[in-house]
Structure formats: structure tokens, C-alpha cells
Write a protein that holds these residues in place. Sequence first.
Motif, PDB file in Angstrom:
ATOM      1  N   TYR A  52       0.743  -0.982   0.108  1.00 20.06           N
ATOM      2  CA  TYR A  52       0.077  -0.005   0.050  1.00 20.06           C
ATOM      3  C   TYR A  52       0.780   1.244  -0.027  1.00 20.06           C
ATOM      4  O   TYR A  52       2.123   1.276   0.209  1.00 20.06           O
ATOM      5  N   ASN A  53       0.293   2.411  -0.418  1.00 22.99           N
ATOM      6  CA  ASN A  53       1.150   3.733  -0.309  1.00 22.99           C
ATOM      7  C   ASN A  53       0.729   4.680   0.726  1.00 22.99           C
ATOM      8  O   ASN A  53      -0.680   4.906   1.115  1.00 22.99           O
ATOM      9  N   ILE A  54       1.493   4.840   1.585  1.00 18.04           N
ATOM     10  CA  ILE A  54       1.258   6.195   2.405  1.00 18.04           C
ATOM     11  C   ILE A  54       2.218   7.051   2.784  1.00 18.04           C
ATOM     12  O   ILE A  54       3.495   6.836   2.091  1.00 18.04           O
ATOM     13  N   GLU A  55       2.054   8.297   2.783  1.00 13.32           N
ATOM     14  CA  GLU A  55       3.020   9.378   2.835  1.00 13.32           C
ATOM     15  C   GLU A  55       3.628   9.230   4.437  1.00 13.32           C
ATOM     16  O   GLU A  55       3.455   8.359   5.130  1.00 13.32           O
ATOM     17  N   GLU A  56       4.706   9.990   4.531  1.00 14.38           N
ATOM     18  CA  GLU A  56       5.548   9.811   5.831  1.00 14.38           C
ATOM     19  C   GLU A  56       4.895   9.903   6.949  1.00 14.38           C
ATOM     20  O   GLU A  56       3.751  10.633   7.103  1.00 14.38           O
ATOM     21  N   LEU A  57       4.805   8.930   7.744  1.00 16.95           N
ATOM     22  CA  LEU A  57       4.089   8.509   9.080  1.00 16.95           C
ATOM     23  C   LEU A  57       5.001   8.446  10.194  1.00 16.95           C
ATOM     24  O   LEU A  57       6.043   7.887  10.150  1.00 16.95           O
ATOM     25  N   THR A  58       4.599   9.419  11.163  1.00 14.67           N
ATOM     26  CA  THR A  58       5.336   9.076  12.640  1.00 14.67           C
ATOM     27  C   THR A  58       4.590   8.238  13.529  1.00 14.67           C
ATOM     28  O   THR A  58       3.404   8.287  13.666  1.00 14.67           O
ATOM     29  N   THR A  59       5.641   7.487  14.171  1.00 12.21           N
ATOM     30  CA  THR A  59       5.003   6.690  15.222  1.00 12.21           C
ATOM     31  C   THR A  59       6.018   6.282  16.183  1.00 12.21           C
ATOM     32  O   THR A  59       7.348   6.601  15.896  1.00 12.21           O
ATOM     33  N   ASN A  60       5.430   5.731  17.253  1.00  7.43           N
ATOM     34  CA  ASN A  60       6.831   5.126  18.294  1.00  7.43           C
ATOM     35  C   ASN A  60       7.012   3.939  18.048  1.00  7.43           C
ATOM     36  O   ASN A  60       6.393   3.100  17.361  1.00  7.43           O
ATOM     37  N   VAL A  61       8.280   3.520  18.171  1.00 10.74           N
ATOM     38  CA  VAL A  61       8.793   2.213  18.209  1.00 10.74           C
ATOM     39  C   VAL A  61       9.198   1.578  19.583  1.00 10.74           C
ATOM     40  O   VAL A  61       9.692   2.540  20.636  1.00 10.74           O
TER      41      VAL A  61
END
Length: 514
Positions: free
Chosen positions: A126-135
Motif C-alpha cells: 500500500y502507499n502512505i505518505e511519511e508517517l510518524t509513530t513510536n517504536v
Amino acid sequence: MKKISTLSAMLLAGLTFAQTAEKTTEIDTAVKYANTITIEDLKEDLTILASDALEGRETGKRGQKMAAAYIKTHFEELGLEGPAEAGNGYYQNVPLKTSKPGDIYIKFGDTQIKNLEDFLYYGPAYNIEELTTNVVFGGAGSTEELKGLDIKGKTVLINTTDRNTRQSALEYVQKNGGKMLFVIYANNEEEHSDYYNKYKNYFDRESIGLDKGDGAEIAGIVFISPAHGAAMFETTFDKLQKAIASNKGGKKNAYKKLKESSISYKIDYASKKIISENVLGYLEGTDLKDELLVLTSHYDHEGIKNGEIYNGADDDGSGTVAVMDIAEAFAKAKADGNGPRRSILFMTVTAEEKGLLGSEYYADNPIFPLENTVADLNIDMIGRVDDRDEIVGKEYVSLVGSDKLSSELHEISERANKKYTDLYLDYTYNDEGHPERIYYRSDHWNFAKNGIPVIFYTTGSHPDYHKPTDTVDKIEFELMTKRTKLVFYTAWEIANRDGRLIVDKGEKEDKVSK
């Protein structure tokens, strides 16, 4: 001892004769229709399906469409119904898309790393723009370790070299709302480099997956180096491994020092939509027609590579023609007034070689309710023999899954074999610890994970597996016929017995992407 009168003795003898005659008739009926499954019929159908004219039956290509048309015509001629609702009732259209990885990267701190240069991404296209998340750090990836984490909307990093653990961790992350699974699939940088160099071209190739729409974000896997994985937590790989060792030693707070950190990533694919087909033939039952038995095989194969046709005679031409001929046997029984009590769906599925996609699509979009489906008997490669010591020289078939969910199903299978076919039943691949993980690798899995009892029939690998040399001339047709009859006899019992199979083992799984 109580005396029995002459009249009572005569009545008892008559009753015994009637019961014996009824049982003999029942056996003879099953044998009568099993004997319509012949070497000649199997060979004729397989010679067509595995011919060069069908170009290796690759999903979405001309040869696959030709194979689908051949199977459909066979079902039509038998008088089976096409149960799909829209268009051609014998085809369940399976929406797919081909995808090629584009700009995929990960950012953390001041570092940016790229797919196919610094890491390997494997997952939904799938295509997503830059996503920010915690690791968050999940240790060695065991379910016990992951249960102690809040992972919803987050990425999980684990360090394991065990394939089973890796797969179960991915399923856990997908089921519990995680965004992505990062795996350090090595014990040091050298091991990571070896894995990267061995599989880079595989990860870079065009792939096929189910088209679930642009918004269908399902967690995938990133295979990342020890150094980059540790850097996300501003630590060293050695300290990650020490934390895992401390956790195993009983220090349950060992991971608390590895605080969550923020990362960003982007996924980009160039995709093209295609349609393939599951081919369905439906035989309605009598008094128990609302209950359904499913027989499956996959009819797709590898297509043409480097100018060579991969005919796929055994994989899975053998299973496909077995389903076709079992369907013919049941259709003849119904025409003679001996049709099954339960309904039967004969289904040859597409895109198994691409990741069990055809059966996954059916399980997610069933023509008949899954709660009414009593069992799936899946056939994938029953035309050859392999060289394992335990089965050398034996007339055998390998069974997988028969005892996983229903004790009754396993017992029925054993009795059918003992009564009719007397094959050596090999359960080597039934061990969930077996490195090949066969239980999860063919189309029965998409029924089993929904709590439906299954049996997977196979004969194992051989030197021609996934090679252009998997051709009809190497098929052991006498053995293949005997194996096909075992599936028929098992299906006959399931379709005609009084009680529905009882699910008394295992635990119904939530649906996960294979």
C-alpha cells in the motif's frame, strides 16, 4: 442363561442379516463411485492442465485463464451449479494487484535508511505518505513478551532468528493494532549481511497481493540490521541482547530502560490492478444441504521464466485433477439417486503460489457462510514420491491438520484409509515444530484459521519442485489414483454421516493476512 425361542432366533437372524446387508450396500455404494476415479481420467485431465499450451498457469496470465475455462467446462458438464452471485457463476473474481517497491524509507534521529539499500521490507503493497509513530522493544518476540506491551498504533522491534517466532509475532502485531514489525533477524552484522545479500533480489521483484484498497494498511515486516535497530533506542545491539537475557532470567523490568522512541517511515509502490478467478462447482445435498463440505486445490503455478515453461504437473495439477474427478464421482452418485446429504463445494483456487491469495479471498468473502462449513479437504501435490527414509518404498500420503481441530475428523480419515485404501499415512509434516511449517503453507490454512476442521493431503517435495522439470511423465498415476480415492472416501463419510463434525481442539483464530 435365558432360552431364546425358535421364532426369536429367526427374527434375530433376520435383523442381523438386514443390518449386514445395509452396511454392505453402503460400502458397496461408496466403492462403486470411488471406482469411477481412474488412472485414465486423471492422466487425461492432467495432460491438458500441465501442457505447454497452458504456459505454466501463472496467476493473471493467459495460461491461468485457459486453465480456469477448462475446469469450469468440466464442472458445467457434470451438472454442478455455479454458485457465485455475479456474472459467471462458476467464477469468483479475485481482485489482485501487482506491485513493485518504490521509495520506501525509515527516519530516526538524524538518520534516514532506505529499502533495498539498508533494510528489506516485506509486507502489503500500500502507499502512505511519511508517517510518524513510536517504536517499542519486544525482546525476542515471544507472545508473553509482546503481551506486556502497549503496541496499538506503534511499531515493534524484536530480535529473533526463529521463523516460527517471527511469524507469530507478526500475527500478534497485526491483530493488536500495531503499525509495523521490525526484526533483527540475526545475531550479528555478518549474519544480517548474509541474509540481505541472499534475499535482496527476492524483495525487489514485482509481487502480487489482494487488492484491499488504498486504505487497507496491514502491518508488514522490516528486516533491519543489529546496528540500526539498536540505534533507534540510542543503545548498542549488545545491550539489546543483554536485556533479552535478563528478561529470560526473570527480570521482568529489563526492557523498561529501553524507552520508546519516535520514528517515521514512508511506503511507496507502483501498482497495477488485475483480476483472477477461483473456479467453483456446487453440488447441493439432500436433508442436510445447509451444511457444506469444501474440497480445494490450487490450479495456478509459476508460468514462464527465462523462456522455460513451469508446467506444474504435480504442483498442483495433481491436486486439481483429483478435485475434478472426485466431483465427477459425486455427480454420478447424485444422478443415480445416491447424492450426498450435505452439500459439497468443489473449488480450485488461484494465486496460491503468490501467498494463498485465492483461498484468503474466499475466506474473507465466502459464497456460503463459514459457520455452515463443516470441513475443508485440501489437495496439493499428490502425484510423486520423495526420498525421506520413513516413507521409502511405501504407498503413502502425508496428512497435515487432521487432528488439529477435530478428533472426529482424524478418526474418520484413519478409518477410511483402513477400510478402503490401506495407504501408509505419514504425519511428519503435521508437527507444528517442523521447519517447513506446512500447516500454514497451503490453502487449507485459510479455513483452519477460521476454526474449520481441515485435512491437507500431500506427498512432500521432490527434486523437480518449482522447476520446469515438474512434468506429467514423472507422475506416479497408480499411487495418485489411490490417494485421490482416500480423499473421496473421507469426503463421502463426512458428507453422509448423521452428525456434523465436532470441533473439540484448538482455538478459533482471528483472521490474519498470510
